[in-house]
Design a protein around this motif. Structure first.
Motif, PDB file in Angstrom:
ATOM      1  N   LEU A  59      -7.947  20.362 -28.641  1.00 16.51           N
ATOM      2  CA  LEU A  59      -7.176  19.467 -29.691  1.00 16.51           C
ATOM      3  C   LEU A  59      -5.991  20.909 -30.039  1.00 16.51           C
ATOM      4  O   LEU A  59      -7.119  22.208 -30.410  1.00 16.51           O
ATOM      5  CB  LEU A  59      -7.828  19.449 -30.967  1.00 16.51           C
ATOM      6  N   ALA A  60      -5.148  20.800 -30.612  1.00 11.90           N
ATOM      7  CA  ALA A  60      -4.910  21.959 -31.473  1.00 11.90           C
ATOM      8  C   ALA A  60      -4.796  21.620 -32.888  1.00 11.90           C
ATOM      9  O   ALA A  60      -5.325  20.658 -33.035  1.00 11.90           O
ATOM     10  CB  ALA A  60      -2.760  21.448 -32.056  1.00 11.90           C
ATOM     11  N   PRO A  61      -4.812  22.661 -33.691  1.00  8.60           N
ATOM     12  CA  PRO A  61      -5.579  22.614 -35.090  1.00  8.60           C
ATOM     13  C   PRO A  61      -4.990  21.847 -35.969  1.00  8.60           C
ATOM     14  O   PRO A  61      -5.802  21.187 -36.773  1.00  8.60           O
ATOM     15  CB  PRO A  61      -5.368  24.195 -35.573  1.00  8.60           C
ATOM     16  N   GLU A  62      -3.259  20.910 -36.077  1.00  6.63           N
ATOM     17  CA  GLU A  62      -3.257  20.064 -36.826  1.00  6.63           C
ATOM     18  C   GLU A  62      -3.712  18.969 -36.197  1.00  6.63           C
ATOM     19  O   GLU A  62      -3.761  17.791 -37.120  1.00  6.63           O
ATOM     20  CB  GLU A  62      -1.089  20.063 -36.343  1.00  6.63           C
ATOM     21  N   ALA A  64      -7.154  18.219 -34.555  1.00  4.34           N
ATOM     22  CA  ALA A  64      -8.344  18.623 -35.222  1.00  4.34           C
ATOM     23  C   ALA A  64      -8.500  18.359 -36.141  1.00  4.34           C
ATOM     24  O   ALA A  64      -9.292  17.645 -36.911  1.00  4.34           O
ATOM     25  CB  ALA A  64      -9.142  19.547 -35.431  1.00  4.34           C
ATOM     26  N   LYS A  65      -7.511  18.687 -37.652  1.00  5.12           N
ATOM     27  CA  LYS A  65      -7.132  18.451 -39.061  1.00  5.12           C
ATOM     28  C   LYS A  65      -6.888  16.679 -39.081  1.00  5.12           C
ATOM     29  O   LYS A  65      -7.460  16.155 -40.292  1.00  5.12           O
ATOM     30  CB  LYS A  65      -6.161  18.972 -39.878  1.00  5.12           C
ATOM     31  N   ARG A  66      -5.855  16.415 -38.326  1.00  2.00           N
ATOM     32  CA  ARG A  66      -5.983  14.669 -38.325  1.00  2.00           C
ATOM     33  C   ARG A  66      -7.468  13.676 -37.822  1.00  2.00           C
ATOM     34  O   ARG A  66      -7.279  12.914 -38.325  1.00  2.00           O
ATOM     35  CB  ARG A  66      -4.445  14.770 -37.318  1.00  2.00           C
ATOM     36  N   LEU A  67      -7.559  14.522 -36.921  1.00  2.11           N
ATOM     37  CA  LEU A  67      -8.842  13.789 -36.005  1.00  2.11           C
ATOM     38  C   LEU A  67     -10.106  13.818 -37.532  1.00  2.11           C
ATOM     39  O   LEU A  67     -10.906  12.747 -37.575  1.00  2.11           O
ATOM     40  CB  LEU A  67      -9.921  14.176 -35.379  1.00  2.11           C
ATOM     41  N   LEU A  68     -10.253  14.970 -37.879  1.00  7.38           N
ATOM     42  CA  LEU A  68     -10.905  15.319 -39.246  1.00  7.38           C
ATOM     43  C   LEU A  68     -10.745  13.716 -40.094  1.00  7.38           C
ATOM     44  O   LEU A  68     -11.424  13.117 -40.616  1.00  7.38           O
ATOM     45  CB  LEU A  68     -11.181  16.409 -40.200  1.00  7.38           C
ATOM     46  N   ALA A  70      -9.045  10.743 -40.294  1.00  7.77           N
ATOM     47  CA  ALA A  70      -8.715   9.064 -39.527  1.00  7.77           C
ATOM     48  C   ALA A  70     -10.812   9.500 -39.749  1.00  7.77           C
ATOM     49  O   ALA A  70     -11.282   7.817 -39.712  1.00  7.77           O
ATOM     50  CB  ALA A  70      -7.900   9.887 -38.448  1.00  7.77           C
ATOM     51  N   LEU A  71     -11.374  10.367 -38.376  1.00 13.98           N
ATOM     52  CA  LEU A  71     -12.717   9.796 -38.707  1.00 13.98           C
ATOM     53  C   LEU A  71     -13.517   9.586 -40.145  1.00 13.98           C
ATOM     54  O   LEU A  71     -14.122   8.812 -40.637  1.00 13.98           O
ATOM     55  CB  LEU A  71     -14.190  11.193 -38.484  1.00 13.98           C
ATOM     56  N   GLN A  72     -13.014  10.623 -41.293  1.00 16.68           N
ATOM     57  CA  GLN A  72     -13.733  10.196 -42.447  1.00 16.68           C
ATOM     58  C   GLN A  72     -12.735   8.598 -43.562  1.00 16.68           C
ATOM     59  O   GLN A  72     -13.707   8.279 -43.686  1.00 16.68           O
ATOM     60  CB  GLN A  72     -12.928  11.418 -43.674  1.00 16.68           C
ATOM     61  N   GLU A  73     -11.703   8.369 -42.850  1.00 14.10           N
ATOM     62  CA  GLU A  73     -11.231   6.938 -42.955  1.00 14.10           C
ATOM     63  C   GLU A  73     -11.977   5.910 -42.676  1.00 14.10           C
ATOM     64  O   GLU A  73     -12.261   4.881 -42.912  1.00 14.10           O
ATOM     65  CB  GLU A  73      -9.960   7.280 -42.933  1.00 14.10           C
ATOM     66  N   ASN A  74     -12.149   6.173 -41.535  1.00 14.12           N
ATOM     67  CA  ASN A  74     -13.434   5.288 -40.985  1.00 14.12           C
ATOM     68  C   ASN A  74     -14.397   5.241 -41.263  1.00 14.12           C
ATOM     69  O   ASN A  74     -15.243   3.780 -40.827  1.00 14.12           O
ATOM     70  CB  ASN A  74     -13.265   5.382 -39.290  1.00 14.12           C
ATOM     71  N   VAL A  75     -15.088   5.932 -41.537  1.00 22.07           N
ATOM     72  CA  VAL A  75     -16.337   6.257 -41.823  1.00 22.07           C
ATOM     73  C   VAL A  75     -16.605   5.516 -43.063  1.00 22.07           C
ATOM     74  O   VAL A  75     -17.291   4.885 -43.470  1.00 22.07           O
ATOM     75  CB  VAL A  75     -16.996   7.614 -42.067  1.00 22.07           C
ATOM     76  N   VAL A  76     -15.334   5.895 -44.212  1.00 21.99           N
ATOM     77  CA  VAL A  76     -15.721   4.935 -45.367  1.00 21.99           C
ATOM     78  C   VAL A  76     -15.483   4.142 -45.549  1.00 21.99           C
ATOM     79  O   VAL A  76     -16.357   2.661 -46.051  1.00 21.99           O
ATOM     80  CB  VAL A  76     -14.404   5.998 -46.556  1.00 21.99           C
TER      81      VAL A  76
END
Length: 105
Positions: A59-62, A64-68, A70-76
């Motif tokens: 992943l490009a850094p941008e 990776a941050k979007r994935l982070l 999205a994962l946080q939102e889905n865990v919540v």
């Protein structure tokens, strides 16, 4: 994967049958350089000292941050619906489901 956008501006995504099956992974190794994040998803089995990498995502850094995010939102959302996710004995920074020794790549 289809990159065409329809009239409403939404991207259509094609999921090939062989990819739809998915790969089970219970261990991830994340590395990065100045330009990329590399996530290796592996499968660790009890009693074996070697993990088999099943998939690698670069992943490009941008992204990776979007994935982070999205994962946080889905865990919540998950925890709101099903309750807190408990992680027993989380001492190290791996996501292996049980203790692992030094493996070989």
């Amino acid at each position: 994967m289809q990159n065409e956008q329809n009239a409403q501006g939404q991207m259509q995504i094609e999921l090939p049958q062989d990819v739809a099956q998915g790969e089970y992974a219970n261990f991830a190794i994340i590395t990065h350089s100045s330009s990329d994040f590399v996530i290796d998803f592996a499968r660790v089995l009890p009693g074996l000292s070697k993990a088999m990498v099943k998939s690698r995502v670069i992943l490009a850094p941008e992204h990776a941050k979007r994935l982070l995010g999205a994962l946080q939102e889905n865990v919540v959302r998950y925890e709101r619906e099903f309750g807190p996710i408990k992680i027993p004995n989380q001492g190290s920074r791996t996501i292996a489901p049980f203790p692992v020794g030094k493996g070989e790549a």
